[in-house]
Design a protein around this motif. Structure first.
Motif, PDB file in Angstrom:
ATOM      1  N   ILE A  52       1.109  -0.938   0.116  1.00  0.00           N
ATOM      2  CA  ILE A  52       0.215   0.163  -0.126  1.00  0.00           C
ATOM      3  C   ILE A  52       1.046   1.630   0.191  1.00  0.00           C
ATOM      4  N   LEU A  53       1.859   0.831   1.048  1.00  0.00           N
ATOM      5  CA  LEU A  53       3.147   2.423   0.551  1.00  0.00           C
ATOM      6  C   LEU A  53       4.257   2.204   0.120  1.00  0.00           C
ATOM      7  N   GLY A  62       8.980   7.775  10.763  1.00  0.00           N
ATOM      8  CA  GLY A  62       8.527   8.662  11.957  1.00  0.00           C
ATOM      9  C   GLY A  62       7.680   9.385  11.404  1.00  0.00           C
ATOM     10  N   ASN A  63       6.559   9.412  11.968  1.00  0.00           N
ATOM     11  CA  ASN A  63       4.741  10.026  11.246  1.00  0.00           C
ATOM     12  C   ASN A  63       4.333  11.018  11.727  1.00  0.00           C
ATOM     13  N   ASP A  64       5.101  12.045  12.872  1.00  0.00           N
ATOM     14  CA  ASP A  64       4.594  12.600  13.472  1.00  0.00           C
ATOM     15  C   ASP A  64       5.751  14.179  13.881  1.00  0.00           C
ATOM     16  N   VAL A  65       5.482  15.310  14.024  1.00  0.00           N
ATOM     17  CA  VAL A  65       6.205  15.785  14.391  1.00  0.00           C
ATOM     18  C   VAL A  65       6.059  17.585  15.134  1.00  0.00           C
ATOM     19  N   ALA A  66       6.170  17.934  15.672  1.00  0.00           N
ATOM     20  CA  ALA A  66       5.906  19.088  16.398  1.00  0.00           C
ATOM     21  C   ALA A  66       7.652  19.489  16.794  1.00  0.00           C
ATOM     22  N   GLY A  67       7.819  21.232  16.238  1.00  0.00           N
ATOM     23  CA  GLY A  67       9.435  21.750  16.806  1.00  0.00           C
ATOM     24  C   GLY A  67       9.196  23.027  15.862  1.00  0.00           C
ATOM     25  N   ASP A  90       2.405  13.890   4.930  1.00  0.00           N
ATOM     26  CA  ASP A  90       2.205  13.018   3.617  1.00  0.00           C
ATOM     27  C   ASP A  90       2.282  12.050   4.194  1.00  0.00           C
ATOM     28  N   LYS A  91       1.288  10.984   3.152  1.00  0.00           N
ATOM     29  CA  LYS A  91       1.854   9.189   3.929  1.00  0.00           C
ATOM     30  C   LYS A  91       3.504   9.080   3.071  1.00  0.00           C
ATOM     31  N   ASP A  92       3.213   9.917   1.354  1.00  0.00           N
ATOM     32  CA  ASP A  92       4.379   9.513   0.701  1.00  0.00           C
ATOM     33  C   ASP A  92       5.674  10.239   0.863  1.00  0.00           C
ATOM     34  N   ARG A  93       5.407  10.918   2.427  1.00  0.00           N
ATOM     35  CA  ARG A  93       6.869  12.315   2.485  1.00  0.00           C
ATOM     36  C   ARG A  93       7.086  12.094   3.764  1.00  0.00           C
ATOM     37  N   ILE A  94       7.146  11.312   4.897  1.00  0.00           N
ATOM     38  CA  ILE A  94       7.199  10.597   5.873  1.00  0.00           C
ATOM     39  C   ILE A  94       8.766  10.449   6.335  1.00  0.00           C
ATOM     40  N   GLY A  95       9.059  11.022   7.975  1.00  0.00           N
ATOM     41  CA  GLY A  95      10.787  11.454   8.264  1.00  0.00           C
ATOM     42  C   GLY A  95      11.032  12.068   8.913  1.00  0.00           C
TER      43      GLY A  95
END
Ligand SMILES: NC(=O)c1ccc[n+]([C@@H]2O[C@H](COP(=O)([O-])OP(=O)(O)OC[C@H]3O[C@@H](n4cnc5c(N)ncnc54)[C@H](OP(=O)(O)O)[C@@H]3O)[C@@H](O)[C@H]2O)c1
Length: 332
Positions: A52-53, A62-67, A90-95
């Motif tokens: 699927i991905l 890594g799917n979540d960020v705060a900064g 976006d699911k195609d640009r995680i990290g």
């Protein structure tokens, strides 16, 4: 910069020195200060999502960020350097298990002012999931009866609060030791899934949010009133999802087959089943931030790890026992 990457599926997450992110004209470069950990990260590491991905390895996980915003692309209007933001790329640009990440402007929002970086970093994926399940797909209305499974977990701890805010009577499943915790979040009915069978105790429900799948999902269909709906986030995926995701015909067929039994079961009962795969949304995160600042939603950070501990943190997550969310904090 430093990052934690998957080089080969199923191998442990490892630290690598990677290139700085490329900042496109619609992108915001974020200095990562906190990154929530999700079961999705582990599933990606194990290769469970490769159909699927279809990520190209090596992949920064890594799917979540705060900064804090460091730089913005030439077309960005909503953010400026120094802004404190949070988001699910976006699911195609995680990290997000990295020192910096470039995120599309549309996928970010200003972080809730009242929340710490760790709290903000814990929210995006699970709060968007809860929002999309209860508001978008579930259309929860005051007076409805809603069952949220796994109320003490990442998704559940936000979904219980959101369902309550939307005016529902909320039931949830949790270990007995978490009963007080989920009641504090707003649950009206608490079922100890280790000693009680929710199917024997609940009936006439409008909506169930199922995060477990399998037998739990089948039972969830049976506590609904006619016309009720179960939204599954642990699968099986359904044809509508396969269509929207633009999957190839062979995969679409496989997904149709996978979900045939549960959809047929739902039809016989006069209820419905929908699979939800959450998506990034800065707009929804703005609404979620308001609810946090208004004291309606409380982020639940059960454990904070240092950046160096990211692989261990992921391992820890799979062992269970964390209330709410585990978060990696970066000191930079
Ligand atoms: N499709 C999507 O878009 C999407 C989005 C987010 C998550 N998910 C999936 O949803 C699932 C849950 O995610 P999460 O982040 O909430 O995970 P999590 O935080 O790891 O959930 C752990 C919780 O599950 C509870 N639990 C375990 N077995 C249970 C059972 N039989 N009945 C009720 N509760 C049980 C535990 O409760 P106690 O501690 O009380 O024992 C624990 O609090 C994962 O599989 C994840 O991949 C899918």
């Amino acid at each position: 910069m430093r990052a934690f990457v998957v080089t080969k599926y199923k191998e442990p997450l490892r630290e690598a020195e990677v290139a700085e992110p490329t900042v496109g004209e619609g992108d915001v470069l974020v200095q990562v200060q906190a990154a929530g950990l999700n079961q999705l990260d582990e599933k990606i590491r194990l290769g469970e999502f490769k159909q699927i991905l279809p990520y190209k390895l090596q992949l920064i996980l890594g799917n979540d960020v705060a900064g804090t915003v460091l730089q913005v692309g030439s077309k960005v209007r909503g953010f400026k350097p120094g802004d404190e933001v949070y988001g699910r790329p976006d699911k195609d640009r995680i990290g997000t298990f990295a020192e910096r990440i470039a995120v599309a402007e549309d996928d970010l929002a200003l972080k809730p002012a009242s929340a710490s970086m760790e709290e903000a970093g814990s929210l995006p994926l699970v709060a968007l999931t809860a929002w999309q399940a209860l508001v978008e797909h579930g259309n929860v209305r005051p007076g409805q009866k809603v069952l949220i499974h796994a109320g003490a977990g990442g998704v559940g701890s936000i979904a219980v609060q959101l369902a309550k805010h939307l005016g529902a009577t909320v039931a949830t499943t949790a270990s007995g030791s978490n009963a007080g915790f989920v009641r504090d979040l707003g649950a009206d009915v608490v079922i100890d899934y280790r000693t009680q069978d929710f199917e024997q105790l609940l009936s006439g429900y409008d909506l169930v949010l199922d995060s477990l799948g399998g037998e739990n999902l089948e039972k969830s269909l049976r506590i609904l009133k006619p016309g009720g709906k179960t939204i599954g986030i642990s699968g099986p995926p359904d044809p509508a999802f396969a269509r929207e995701a633009g999957l190839n015909p062979a995969l679409r067929l496989a997904i149709t087959v996978l979900s045939t039994k549960i959809r047929r079961h739902a039809r016989k009962l006069g209820v419905s089943y929908e699979f939800l795969f959450m998506r990034a949304s800065g707009d929804q995160l703005r609404q979620i931030a308001s609810l946090v600042d208004d004291g309606v939603l409380r982020p639940i950070v059960g454990k904070v790890f240092s950046f160096d501990q990211t692989p261990e943190a992921l391992q820890y997550l799979t062992e269970g026992g964390i209330r709410g969310k585990a978060v990696v904090a970066l000191s930079n």
